[in-house]
Scaffold this motif. Structure first.
Motif, PDB file in Angstrom:
ATOM      1  N   ASN A 112      10.482  13.244  17.150  1.00 38.43           N
ATOM      2  CA  ASN A 112      11.345  12.514  15.957  1.00 38.43           C
ATOM      3  C   ASN A 112      10.693  11.268  15.455  1.00 38.43           C
ATOM      4  OD1 ASN A 112      13.658  14.282  16.308  1.00 38.43           O
ATOM      5  ND2 ASN A 112      14.041  13.046  18.108  1.00 38.43           N
ATOM      6  N   LEU A 113       9.314  11.552  15.186  1.00 35.65           N
ATOM      7  CA  LEU A 113       8.437  10.589  14.700  1.00 35.65           C
ATOM      8  C   LEU A 113       8.997   9.975  13.331  1.00 35.65           C
ATOM      9  CD1 LEU A 113       5.738   9.134  15.744  1.00 35.65           C
ATOM     10  CD2 LEU A 113       4.509  10.352  14.002  1.00 35.65           C
ATOM     11  N   PRO A 114       9.362   8.816  13.081  1.00 38.55           N
ATOM     12  CA  PRO A 114       9.687   8.352  11.793  1.00 38.55           C
ATOM     13  C   PRO A 114       8.935   8.583  10.638  1.00 38.55           C
ATOM     14  CG  PRO A 114      10.181   6.647  13.499  1.00 38.55           C
ATOM     15  CD  PRO A 114       9.258   7.757  13.991  1.00 38.55           C
ATOM     16  N   GLU A 115       9.510   8.680   9.288  1.00 36.75           N
ATOM     17  CA  GLU A 115       8.625   9.060   8.176  1.00 36.75           C
ATOM     18  C   GLU A 115       7.489   7.798   8.089  1.00 36.75           C
ATOM     19  OE1 GLU A 115      10.922   9.379   4.622  1.00 36.75           O
ATOM     20  OE2 GLU A 115      12.112  11.151   5.353  1.00 36.75           O
ATOM     21  N   GLU A 116       7.849   6.587   8.297  1.00 35.33           N
ATOM     22  CA  GLU A 116       7.009   5.439   7.897  1.00 35.33           C
ATOM     23  C   GLU A 116       5.786   5.661   8.928  1.00 35.33           C
ATOM     24  OE1 GLU A 116       6.609   0.691   8.993  1.00 35.33           O
ATOM     25  OE2 GLU A 116       8.690   1.807   9.052  1.00 35.33           O
ATOM     26  N   ALA A 117       5.807   6.279  10.352  1.00 32.46           N
ATOM     27  CA  ALA A 117       4.971   6.517  11.546  1.00 32.46           C
ATOM     28  C   ALA A 117       4.067   7.746  10.792  1.00 32.46           C
ATOM     29  CB  ALA A 117       5.439   6.767  12.639  1.00 32.46           C
ATOM     30  N   ALA A 118       4.674   8.733  10.363  1.00 31.33           N
ATOM     31  CA  ALA A 118       4.051   9.820   9.940  1.00 31.33           C
ATOM     32  C   ALA A 118       3.269   9.438   8.629  1.00 31.33           C
ATOM     33  CB  ALA A 118       5.151  10.947   9.347  1.00 31.33           C
ATOM     34  N   ALA A 119       3.652   8.742   7.702  1.00 28.75           N
ATOM     35  CA  ALA A 119       2.986   8.197   6.702  1.00 28.75           C
ATOM     36  C   ALA A 119       1.634   7.563   7.071  1.00 28.75           C
ATOM     37  CB  ALA A 119       3.678   7.325   5.580  1.00 28.75           C
ATOM     38  N   LEU A 120       1.857   6.562   8.005  1.00 24.65           N
ATOM     39  CA  LEU A 120       0.738   6.002   8.865  1.00 24.65           C
ATOM     40  C   LEU A 120      -0.308   6.939   9.160  1.00 24.65           C
ATOM     41  CD1 LEU A 120      -0.447   3.020   9.538  1.00 24.65           C
ATOM     42  CD2 LEU A 120       0.888   3.073  11.311  1.00 24.65           C
ATOM     43  N   PHE A 121       0.095   7.871   9.886  1.00 25.75           N
ATOM     44  CA  PHE A 121      -0.888   8.904  10.523  1.00 25.75           C
ATOM     45  C   PHE A 121      -1.619   9.501   9.547  1.00 25.75           C
ATOM     46  CE2 PHE A 121      -1.618  13.150  11.483  1.00 25.75           C
ATOM     47  CZ  PHE A 121      -2.497  13.073  12.787  1.00 25.75           C
ATOM     48  N   ASP A 122      -0.958  10.011   8.421  1.00 20.42           N
ATOM     49  CA  ASP A 122      -1.668  10.482   7.167  1.00 20.42           C
ATOM     50  C   ASP A 122      -2.625   9.356   6.566  1.00 20.42           C
ATOM     51  OD1 ASP A 122      -0.227  12.842   7.405  1.00 20.42           O
ATOM     52  OD2 ASP A 122       1.122  12.240   5.898  1.00 20.42           O
ATOM     53  N   TYR A 123      -2.276   8.142   6.431  1.00 17.35           N
ATOM     54  CA  TYR A 123      -3.056   7.107   5.835  1.00 17.35           C
ATOM     55  C   TYR A 123      -4.558   7.137   6.812  1.00 17.35           C
ATOM     56  CZ  TYR A 123      -5.143   2.732   4.690  1.00 17.35           C
ATOM     57  OH  TYR A 123      -5.961   1.515   4.365  1.00 17.35           O
ATOM     58  N   CYS A 124      -4.186   6.886   8.164  1.00 17.03           N
ATOM     59  CA  CYS A 124      -5.353   6.980   9.066  1.00 17.03           C
ATOM     60  C   CYS A 124      -6.184   7.994   8.993  1.00 17.03           C
ATOM     61  CB  CYS A 124      -4.761   6.570  10.289  1.00 17.03           C
ATOM     62  SG  CYS A 124      -4.141   4.910  10.553  1.00 17.03           S
ATOM     63  N   CYS A 125      -5.773   9.246   8.621  1.00 14.72           N
ATOM     64  CA  CYS A 125      -6.519  10.336   8.659  1.00 14.72           C
ATOM     65  C   CYS A 125      -7.338  10.687   7.404  1.00 14.72           C
ATOM     66  CB  CYS A 125      -5.605  11.824   8.944  1.00 14.72           C
ATOM     67  SG  CYS A 125      -5.031  11.786  10.736  1.00 14.72           S
ATOM     68  N   GLN A 126      -6.748  10.017   6.356  1.00 19.45           N
ATOM     69  CA  GLN A 126      -7.484  10.224   5.016  1.00 19.45           C
ATOM     70  C   GLN A 126      -8.977   9.484   5.200  1.00 19.45           C
ATOM     71  OE1 GLN A 126      -6.647  11.626   2.116  1.00 19.45           O
ATOM     72  NE2 GLN A 126      -5.036  12.311   3.616  1.00 19.45           N
ATOM     73  N   PRO A 127     -10.181  10.359   4.837  1.00 17.13           N
ATOM     74  CA  PRO A 127     -11.414   9.791   4.998  1.00 17.13           C
ATOM     75  C   PRO A 127     -11.495   8.642   4.060  1.00 17.13           C
ATOM     76  CG  PRO A 127     -11.380  12.341   4.381  1.00 17.13           C
ATOM     77  CD  PRO A 127     -10.082  11.575   4.416  1.00 17.13           C
ATOM     78  N   GLY A 128     -12.233   7.648   4.895  1.00 11.56           N
ATOM     79  CA  GLY A 128     -12.807   6.203   3.967  1.00 11.56           C
ATOM     80  C   GLY A 128     -11.860   5.281   4.323  1.00 11.56           C
ATOM     81  N   ASN A 129     -10.461   5.470   4.706  1.00 11.76           N
ATOM     82  CA  ASN A 129      -9.433   4.604   4.554  1.00 11.76           C
ATOM     83  C   ASN A 129      -9.646   3.486   5.496  1.00 11.76           C
ATOM     84  OD1 ASN A 129      -7.878   5.579   2.438  1.00 11.76           O
ATOM     85  ND2 ASN A 129      -6.145   6.373   3.676  1.00 11.76           N
ATOM     86  N   LEU A 130      -9.818   3.830   6.809  1.00 11.38           N
ATOM     87  CA  LEU A 130     -10.169   2.944   7.815  1.00 11.38           C
ATOM     88  C   LEU A 130     -11.392   1.974   7.518  1.00 11.38           C
ATOM     89  CD1 LEU A 130      -8.534   4.729  11.020  1.00 11.38           C
ATOM     90  CD2 LEU A 130      -7.496   2.905   9.717  1.00 11.38           C
ATOM     91  N   THR A 131     -12.417   2.734   7.268  1.00  9.92           N
ATOM     92  CA  THR A 131     -13.782   2.116   7.125  1.00  9.92           C
ATOM     93  C   THR A 131     -13.709   1.096   5.823  1.00  9.92           C
ATOM     94  OG1 THR A 131     -14.721   4.191   5.867  1.00  9.92           O
ATOM     95  CG2 THR A 131     -14.921   4.097   8.474  1.00  9.92           C
ATOM     96  N   ARG A 132     -12.983   1.402   5.104  1.00 11.53           N
ATOM     97  CA  ARG A 132     -13.080   0.692   3.880  1.00 11.53           C
ATOM     98  C   ARG A 132     -12.243  -0.955   4.305  1.00 11.53           C
ATOM     99  NH1 ARG A 132     -12.209   5.218   0.619  1.00 11.53           N
ATOM    100  NH2 ARG A 132     -10.029   4.811   0.716  1.00 11.53           N
ATOM    101  N   LEU A 133     -11.521  -0.786   5.395  1.00 11.59           N
ATOM    102  CA  LEU A 133     -10.873  -2.023   5.818  1.00 11.59           C
ATOM    103  C   LEU A 133     -11.477  -3.076   6.496  1.00 11.59           C
ATOM    104  CD1 LEU A 133      -7.335  -0.465   6.683  1.00 11.59           C
ATOM    105  CD2 LEU A 133      -7.835  -1.744   4.752  1.00 11.59           C
ATOM    106  N   PRO A 134     -11.425  -4.393   6.668  1.00 12.32           N
ATOM    107  CA  PRO A 134     -11.965  -5.376   7.420  1.00 12.32           C
ATOM    108  C   PRO A 134     -11.626  -4.471   8.924  1.00 12.32           C
ATOM    109  CG  PRO A 134     -10.867  -6.767   5.991  1.00 12.32           C
ATOM    110  CD  PRO A 134     -10.400  -5.081   5.505  1.00 12.32           C
ATOM    111  N   GLY A 135     -12.218  -4.780   9.955  1.00  9.04           N
ATOM    112  CA  GLY A 135     -12.240  -4.295  11.312  1.00  9.04           C
ATOM    113  C   GLY A 135     -11.082  -4.636  11.999  1.00  9.04           C
ATOM    114  N   ALA A 136     -10.683  -5.892  11.824  1.00  9.27           N
ATOM    115  CA  ALA A 136      -9.618  -6.393  12.426  1.00  9.27           C
ATOM    116  C   ALA A 136      -8.040  -5.863  11.990  1.00  9.27           C
ATOM    117  CB  ALA A 136      -9.308  -7.970  12.252  1.00  9.27           C
ATOM    118  N   ILE A 137      -8.223  -5.581  10.695  1.00 11.52           N
ATOM    119  CA  ILE A 137      -6.930  -4.914   9.867  1.00 11.52           C
ATOM    120  C   ILE A 137      -6.872  -3.352  10.270  1.00 11.52           C
ATOM    121  CG2 ILE A 137      -6.039  -4.241   7.877  1.00 11.52           C
ATOM    122  CD1 ILE A 137      -5.858  -7.100   8.576  1.00 11.52           C
ATOM    123  N   ALA A 138      -8.021  -2.721  10.570  1.00 13.49           N
ATOM    124  CA  ALA A 138      -8.081  -1.334  10.911  1.00 13.49           C
ATOM    125  C   ALA A 138      -7.657  -1.189  12.225  1.00 13.49           C
ATOM    126  CB  ALA A 138      -9.506  -0.771  10.996  1.00 13.49           C
TER     127      ALA A 138
END
Length: 283
Positions: A112-138
């Motif tokens: 029962n992963l909440p929609e907010e968590a599922a959206a965060l999973f999708d965000y982290c899996c999108q190519p380039g999303n994490l690497t564009r962020l400052p390291g501390a934020i990622a």
């Protein structure tokens, strides 16, 4: 270290056309996964985790697993996998304070992963999303995702000390096409060849077995996550002969490599069990 995030391998989209069961695979990084189509069964010891399409789960590092991937026509089996450094799990659990960390690392579903968590999973899996962020934020984004999984029941078990076998596998993973020898490995670990051979024998394995198995598991990952021609996959893992590669792959996994990708064989063979564990094992 803020740069840890940027050493995370890119998320992998695993596709498989033919049903197969792969024995004794070992991931060298914990994986957060979502089964997108088909069915996945993950087994560790006598425990079996059955995952339908849409399910989320956590697969531990350095734990031999049996994974069965089952396509459901007309779609192929498909899973999205996100490798995350173990250090971030440990930091997230420390920040949570009251989390109970299992003593043994086992696969676990995130119910029962909440929609907010599922959206965060999708965000982290999108190519380039994490690497564009400052390291501390990622790092914070990934730790939030780990926290959501933990709150939904998927908690990574306590760290297991990597065996020498695992360390040798990690070295070979850096370049599976290289003409590795026992001498190369011995020098890398500041040992004599006799000492390395003796230490690996104490773990009930040997250098040649580790080399072959690491290459086959890398080949499996390439077949599941890329569209490279089989001849190129063979070259990527050190085989000049595609036929020799295909024979070795079938010996290790019990199925032809083309069956894994397309499911084109007329029979369904459920993989081959081997004595020693694999690596680079995406689900």
């Amino acid at each position: 270290m803020l740069n840890d995030v940027f050493r995370i391998p890119a998320r992998a989209l695993i596709r498989q056309g033919g049903r197969a069961r792969f024995f004794r695979l070992v991931n060298t990084s914990p994986l957060l996964i979502q089964v997108q189509s088909g069915i996945k069964i993950v087994m560790a010891d006598d425990n079996a985790l059955h995952l339908e399409a849409g399910a989320y789960a956590l697969l531990p590092d350095y734990r031999p697993l049996t994974m069965e991937n089952i396509p459901k026509a007309p779609q192929k089996y498909q899973t999205l996998a996100l490798p995350v450094p173990r250090q971030l799990f440990e930091e997230a659990y420390t920040a949570m304070g009251s989390i109970a960390v299992p003593s043994r690392p086992l696969p676990a579903s995130a119910s029962n992963l909440p929609e907010e968590a599922a959206a965060l999973f999708d965000y982290c899996c999108q190519p380039g999303n994490l690497t564009r962020l400052p390291g501390a934020i990622a790092r914070v984004r990934l730790m939030e995702l780990i926290t959501w999984f933990a709150l939904c029941g998927a908690v990574l078990g306590q760290s297991q000390s990597p065996r020498l076998e695992d360390r040798v596998r990690q070295m070979i993973e850096g370049d599976t096409a290289y003409d590795w020898t026992l001498g190369h490995a011995a020098r890398a670990f500041n040992m004599s060849e006799a000492t390395l051979r003796r230490k690996l024998a104490a773990e009930k394995t040997g250098f040649s077995e580790i080399l072959s198995d690491t290459r086959m598991n890398r080949a499996l990952a390439l077949i599941q996550t890329t569209t490279l021609p089989m001849a190129q996959v063979a070259l990527e893992v050190g085989y000049d002969s595609p036929s020799q590669f295909s024979a070795r792959f079938k010996e290790r996994f019990g199925v032809n490599p083309r069956h894994v990708r397309s499911g084109s064989e007329h029979f369904e063979r459920i993989g081959a069990e081997v004595e020693h564990s694999g690596t680079d094992a995406l689900p």
